[in-house]
Design a protein around this motif. Structure first.
Motif, PDB file in Angstrom:
ATOM      1  N   MET A 108      75.640 -33.797  -0.438  1.00  0.00           N
ATOM      2  CA  MET A 108      75.240 -33.955   0.978  1.00  0.00           C
ATOM      3  C   MET A 108      75.624 -35.352   1.371  1.00  0.00           C
ATOM      4  N   VAL A 109      75.298 -36.375   0.485  1.00  0.00           N
ATOM      5  CA  VAL A 109      75.239 -37.763   1.098  1.00  0.00           C
ATOM      6  C   VAL A 109      76.613 -38.029   1.536  1.00  0.00           C
ATOM      7  N   ARG A 110      77.704 -37.788   0.659  1.00  0.00           N
ATOM      8  CA  ARG A 110      79.164 -37.842   1.186  1.00  0.00           C
ATOM      9  C   ARG A 110      79.522 -36.972   2.111  1.00  0.00           C
ATOM     10  N   ILE A 111      79.074 -35.792   1.922  1.00  0.00           N
ATOM     11  CA  ILE A 111      79.601 -34.926   3.210  1.00  0.00           C
ATOM     12  C   ILE A 111      79.000 -35.370   4.589  1.00  0.00           C
ATOM     13  N   ALA A 112      77.683 -35.470   4.556  1.00  0.00           N
ATOM     14  CA  ALA A 112      76.924 -36.096   5.683  1.00  0.00           C
ATOM     15  C   ALA A 112      77.606 -37.268   6.496  1.00  0.00           C
ATOM     16  N   GLU A 113      78.051 -38.110   5.495  1.00  0.00           N
ATOM     17  CA  GLU A 113      78.594 -39.616   5.866  1.00  0.00           C
ATOM     18  C   GLU A 113      80.163 -39.155   6.669  1.00  0.00           C
ATOM     19  N   ILE A 114      80.585 -38.195   5.765  1.00  0.00           N
ATOM     20  CA  ILE A 114      82.003 -37.757   6.424  1.00  0.00           C
ATOM     21  C   ILE A 114      81.843 -37.081   7.737  1.00  0.00           C
ATOM     22  N   CYS A 115      81.004 -36.254   8.105  1.00  0.00           N
ATOM     23  CA  CYS A 115      80.456 -35.441   9.282  1.00  0.00           C
ATOM     24  C   CYS A 115      80.440 -36.613  10.376  1.00  0.00           C
ATOM     25  N   THR A 116      79.456 -37.527   9.926  1.00  0.00           N
ATOM     26  CA  THR A 116      79.131 -38.395  10.944  1.00  0.00           C
ATOM     27  C   THR A 116      80.309 -39.244  11.488  1.00  0.00           C
ATOM     28  N   ARG A 117      81.089 -39.714  10.512  1.00  0.00           N
ATOM     29  CA  ARG A 117      82.339 -40.443  10.638  1.00  0.00           C
ATOM     30  C   ARG A 117      83.167 -39.877  11.546  1.00  0.00           C
ATOM     31  N   PHE A 118      83.439 -38.503  11.450  1.00  0.00           N
ATOM     32  CA  PHE A 118      84.370 -37.665  12.245  1.00  0.00           C
ATOM     33  C   PHE A 118      83.661 -36.879  13.475  1.00  0.00           C
ATOM     34  N   ASP A 119      82.583 -37.227  13.631  1.00  0.00           N
ATOM     35  CA  ASP A 119      81.653 -36.693  14.708  1.00  0.00           C
ATOM     36  C   ASP A 119      81.531 -35.256  14.836  1.00  0.00           C
ATOM     37  N   VAL A 120      81.330 -34.562  13.698  1.00  0.00           N
ATOM     38  CA  VAL A 120      81.199 -33.131  13.704  1.00  0.00           C
ATOM     39  C   VAL A 120      79.694 -32.803  13.632  1.00  0.00           C
ATOM     40  N   PHE A 121      79.258 -31.606  13.786  1.00  0.00           N
ATOM     41  CA  PHE A 121      77.940 -31.164  13.244  1.00  0.00           C
ATOM     42  C   PHE A 121      78.197 -30.898  11.747  1.00  0.00           C
ATOM     43  N   LEU A 122      76.826 -30.738  11.114  1.00  0.00           N
ATOM     44  CA  LEU A 122      76.784 -30.361   9.825  1.00  0.00           C
ATOM     45  C   LEU A 122      75.737 -29.236   9.468  1.00  0.00           C
ATOM     46  N   ILE A 123      75.990 -28.024   8.826  1.00  0.00           N
ATOM     47  CA  ILE A 123      75.014 -27.003   8.616  1.00  0.00           C
ATOM     48  C   ILE A 123      74.844 -27.224   7.016  1.00  0.00           C
ATOM     49  N   GLU A 124      73.560 -27.267   6.819  1.00  0.00           N
ATOM     50  CA  GLU A 124      73.158 -27.324   5.238  1.00  0.00           C
ATOM     51  C   GLU A 124      72.771 -26.043   4.930  1.00  0.00           C
ATOM     52  N   ASP A 125      73.438 -25.176   3.942  1.00  0.00           N
ATOM     53  CA  ASP A 125      73.384 -23.634   4.199  1.00  0.00           C
ATOM     54  C   ASP A 125      72.682 -23.595   2.508  1.00  0.00           C
ATOM     55  N   ALA A 126      71.309 -23.421   2.826  1.00  0.00           N
ATOM     56  CA  ALA A 126      70.426 -23.323   1.498  1.00  0.00           C
ATOM     57  C   ALA A 126      69.864 -22.043   1.126  1.00  0.00           C
ATOM     58  N   ALA A 127      71.018 -20.896   1.518  1.00  0.00           N
ATOM     59  CA  ALA A 127      70.676 -19.678   1.284  1.00  0.00           C
ATOM     60  C   ALA A 127      70.271 -19.145  -0.149  1.00  0.00           C
ATOM     61  N   GLN A 128      71.170 -19.917  -1.006  1.00  0.00           N
ATOM     62  CA  GLN A 128      70.869 -19.636  -2.313  1.00  0.00           C
ATOM     63  C   GLN A 128      70.182 -20.952  -3.061  1.00  0.00           C
ATOM     64  N   SER A 129      69.636 -21.703  -2.454  1.00  0.00           N
ATOM     65  CA  SER A 129      68.812 -22.659  -2.930  1.00  0.00           C
ATOM     66  C   SER A 129      67.400 -22.930  -2.668  1.00  0.00           C
ATOM     67  N   HIS A 138      69.388 -33.472   4.731  1.00  0.00           N
ATOM     68  CA  HIS A 138      70.956 -33.911   5.138  1.00  0.00           C
ATOM     69  C   HIS A 138      71.404 -32.902   6.203  1.00  0.00           C
ATOM     70  N   GLY A 139      72.159 -33.262   7.383  1.00  0.00           N
ATOM     71  CA  GLY A 139      72.844 -32.069   8.043  1.00  0.00           C
ATOM     72  C   GLY A 139      71.827 -32.036   9.361  1.00  0.00           C
ATOM     73  N   ASP A 140      72.401 -31.429  10.260  1.00  0.00           N
ATOM     74  CA  ASP A 140      71.574 -31.323  11.501  1.00  0.00           C
ATOM     75  C   ASP A 140      70.830 -29.913  11.569  1.00  0.00           C
ATOM     76  N   VAL A 141      71.233 -28.818  10.826  1.00  0.00           N
ATOM     77  CA  VAL A 141      70.297 -27.732  10.671  1.00  0.00           C
ATOM     78  C   VAL A 141      70.527 -27.130   9.171  1.00  0.00           C
ATOM     79  N   THR A 142      69.313 -26.842   8.620  1.00  0.00           N
ATOM     80  CA  THR A 142      69.324 -26.241   7.452  1.00  0.00           C
ATOM     81  C   THR A 142      68.803 -24.740   7.638  1.00  0.00           C
ATOM     82  N   ILE A 143      69.701 -24.015   6.772  1.00  0.00           N
ATOM     83  CA  ILE A 143      69.461 -22.545   6.816  1.00  0.00           C
ATOM     84  C   ILE A 143      68.897 -21.855   5.396  1.00  0.00           C
TER      85      ILE A 143
END
Ligand code: PLP
Length: 369
Positions: A108-129, A138-143
């Motif tokens: 998530m650290v790298r993924i969030a950095e990439i999403c911030t750099r490209f200015d897109v929202f990030l969902i953290e899908d924790a349905a299995q975790s 990390h991310g804008d919303v956790t599921i």
């Protein structure tokens, strides 16, 4: 009336706000609707190619279009390098969904950095975790999900969590658009399963079979989109008391599998923060199906989650990581039935298939390190 549950889930994930829903899929849909309000010009949702169908289904039901991104064959999680390449070529991406698949935290650290750099929202899908370390950071919303086969199975339930007050307000407004679970939902779910397993028998040679699965996902929004019922909220609250013990037990079971399967295939990546959803093992593709058949013939449940999601939705692109997972993965249960005797039996059955298959089988044992 869901306040005690919402407060509890917010505390568990270190998020300020929580909205509970009838399913994890409903929570993803709420989130997509909230993002859409903020960026109405964006139409694409990036999904990992190794994933169940419901996030793609609700992407469709939000009027958006999924775009698939390759996954890391070591873990099954979204590959940050592939995500970076994808976002470099597209300007229409609203958000990225990154799942902690099989309970193993994504990078998530790298993924969030990439999403911030490209200015897109990030969902953290924790349905299995649920219960994994670091969820919610990390991310804008956790599921979260409390559906069938999840870490806590209350027969249904989901949540969307955020630290952003503006997003929370939009999630709550949209939540009013969800109705109660439709009475037809059980029948629609049965139709989906019939279509899925029917398609599976022929999809190796027939791309149209996979597209049938994608099409049935689009038929009944009510299968995915509804409110939580109060009885389930109560079940979830009670089950949360036992979550730490459940997480410990799953980690222990996974270690027992590691011991028993030493030298047989390769376990999927597991880090100390993870909570095994099932025990994931990669076998040589030539023997994987025979191994699964041998397990099932002995009454031991085994599954091969997940095939690549892209072909279900008409995308025949190249996803080498996702293909490797699809061809080699086996998931074994880490619930109460997986006692030491059953785990040893499972390992013996799989070893017999691999070694009984001649030199290929013997060679494949070398890949276990
Ligand atoms: C199960 C699941 C969902 C959807 O949750 P439901 O409660 O079944 O709607 C979403 N993402 C992942 C990774 C899941 O495993």
């Amino acid at each position: 009336m869901f306040r005690p549950l919402e407060d509890r889930l917010a505390a568990l994930t270190h998020r300020r706000h929580c909205v509970v829903t009838g399913r994890g899929a409903s929570a993803i849909w709420l989130t997509l609707e909230a993002f859409k309000d903020a960026r109405p010009d964006r139409t694409r949702v990036v999904l990992p190619v190794t994933l169940c169908t419901s996030p793609a289904a609700v992407t469709h039901h939000a009027g958006l279009v999924p775009v698939f991104c390759d996954t890391d064959p070591a873990s099954g999680n979204l590959c940050p390098a592939a995500l970076e390449r994808l976002l470099e070529t597209r300007r229409d991406v609203l958000c990225v969904l990154a799942a902690h698949l099989y309970g193993e935290p994504a990078d998530m650290v790298r993924i969030a950095e990439i999403c911030t750099r490209f200015d897109v929202f990030l969902i953290e899908d924790a349905a299995q975790s649920l219960g994994a370390g670091g969820v919610g950071q990390h991310g804008d919303v956790t599921i979260l999900s409390f559906g069938h086969t999840k870490i806590i199975d209350a027969g249904g339930g989901g949540a969307a969590l955020t630290c952003d007050a503006g997003l929370d307000a939009r999630l709550r407004e949209t939540e009013f658009r969800l109705g109660p679970k439709p009475r037809e939902a059980a029948r629609w779910a049965a139709d989906y399963r019939t279509t899925y397993y029917g398609a599976q028998t022929e999809w190796d040679g027939n791309p149209a079979a996979k597209r049938r699965v994608g099409e049935i996902c689009k038929l009944h929004p009510g299968l995915y989109l509804h409110r939580l019922d109060e009885a389930q909220a109560g079940l979830i609250l009670t089950a949360l008391d036992a979550l730490p013990a459940e997480v410990d037990r799953r980690r222990e079971r996974a270690k027992a599998y590691d011991e028993a399967f030493r030298g047989i295939g390769r376990p999927l990546q597991r880090s100390p923060d993870g909570v095994p959803w099932r025990y994931g093992l990669m076998l040589p593709p030539a023997h994987r199906d025979a191994a699964v058949e041998a397990l099932r013939a002995a009454g031991i449940d085994a599954s091969c989650w997940y095939p690549r999601l892209a072909p279900f939705f008409g995308d025949e692109g190249d996803f080498p990581g996702g293909e490797a997972i699809e061809a080699g993965v086996v998931n074994l249960w880490v619930d109460d039935r997986a006692d030491d005797a059953r785990i040893a039996h499972s390992a013996a059955l799989v070893r017999d298939v691999l070694t009984g298959a001649g030199t290929n089988g013997i060679k494949s044992q070398d890949s276990g390190t």
